[in-house]
Write a protein that holds these residues in place. Structure first.
Motif, PDB file in Angstrom:
ATOM      1  N   ASN A  41      -7.826  -2.989  -1.334  1.00 13.90           N
ATOM      2  CA  ASN A  41      -7.129  -1.703  -1.238  1.00 13.90           C
ATOM      3  C   ASN A  41      -7.348  -1.186   0.181  1.00 13.90           C
ATOM      4  OD1 ASN A  41      -5.680   0.499  -1.949  1.00 13.90           O
ATOM      5  ND2 ASN A  41      -7.264   1.443  -3.189  1.00 13.90           N
ATOM      6  N   GLU A  42      -6.338  -1.320   1.004  1.00 15.72           N
ATOM      7  CA  GLU A  42      -6.472  -0.992   2.417  1.00 15.72           C
ATOM      8  C   GLU A  42      -6.365   0.499   2.703  1.00 15.72           C
ATOM      9  OE1 GLU A  42      -4.535  -4.044   5.115  1.00 15.72           O
ATOM     10  OE2 GLU A  42      -3.500  -4.432   3.201  1.00 15.72           O
ATOM     11  N   THR A  77      -1.592  -2.084   7.798  1.00 11.68           N
ATOM     12  CA  THR A  77      -1.876  -2.941   6.657  1.00 11.68           C
ATOM     13  C   THR A  77      -1.655  -4.400   7.037  1.00 11.68           C
ATOM     14  OG1 THR A  77       0.363  -2.727   5.791  1.00 11.68           O
ATOM     15  CG2 THR A  77      -1.278  -1.143   4.983  1.00 11.68           C
ATOM     16  N   GLU A  78      -2.354  -5.284   6.362  1.00  9.27           N
ATOM     17  CA  GLU A  78      -2.331  -6.707   6.706  1.00  9.27           C
ATOM     18  C   GLU A  78      -0.928  -7.308   6.703  1.00  9.27           C
ATOM     19  OE1 GLU A  78      -4.246 -10.973   5.263  1.00  9.27           O
ATOM     20  OE2 GLU A  78      -4.890  -9.114   4.292  1.00  9.27           O
ATOM     21  N   GLN A 110       0.849  -1.184   0.000  1.00  9.45           N
ATOM     22  CA  GLN A 110       0.000   0.000   0.000  1.00  9.45           C
ATOM     23  C   GLN A 110       0.887   1.237   0.000  1.00  9.45           C
ATOM     24  OE1 GLN A 110      -3.642  -0.061   0.106  1.00  9.45           O
ATOM     25  NE2 GLN A 110      -3.050  -2.108  -0.560  1.00  9.45           N
TER      26      GLN A 110
END
Length: 166
Positions: free
Chosen positions: A157-158, A80-81, A44
């Motif tokens: 899409n974070e 984010t993941e 991201q």
């Protein structure tokens, strides 16, 4: 001791000046570049452009790097993941660029890559090519995210692809 020259730069910097360098069309092109980039990896990228610091921040001698870290947190880029969010932060009044990467990608790449990428962007900014500098930074970051976090599936899409102006 307060740097009076820096104080005046920040006090007299205006959003109008920032918009001169980053028009609506320019911001749309940056957003599109981020969106295209994120198709090829699970990372991201967030671009934040700040016109100036607050008087409080100036009196406390906040550096562009310290502010970038604060913005990284405020924008939740750390959340984010895969811990692979990257912030491109521009502080217009100081003519400063900082890149802050989350721990996942930072551990894989190290400081050298981020410093080299910052230098490439700074060179463009010094030549007045603001949009081109940011786009060059996005391209560099895209390449490294594709290497370490290739997208095998469509990933969510974070973070917004739209540049943030504060």
């Amino acid at each position: 001791m307060l740097n009076v020259s820096r104080l005046f730069k920040h006090l007299f910097a205006t959003s109008r000046q920032t918009k001169k360098y980053f028009s609506t069309l320019s911001l749309q092109q940056i957003e599109s570049a981020i969106a295209r980039s994120e198709i090829g990896h699970s990372g991201q990228i967030q671009v934040v452009i700040e016109t100036s610091l607050s008087p409080y921040a100036l009196f406390h001698h906040q550096s562009p790097r310290e502010r970038a870290i604060e913005v990284f947190s405020l924008q939740k880029i750390w959340d984010t993941e895969h811990n692979n969010g990257v912030l491109i932060y521009l502080l217009m009044a100081d003519q400063a660029i900082e890149i802050i990467a989350d721990r996942g990608i930072h551990q894989l790449v190290g400081d050298g890559f981020w410093q080299t990428t910052c230098s490439k962007i700074e060179k463009q900014l010094r030549n007045g090519a603001f949009q081109e500098g940011v786009l060059a930074g996005i391209h560099e970051i895209d390449q490294i995210l594709r290497e370490f976090y290739p997208s095998k599936l469509i990933t969510p899409n974070e973070l917004s692809d739209q540049p943030v102006i504060i």
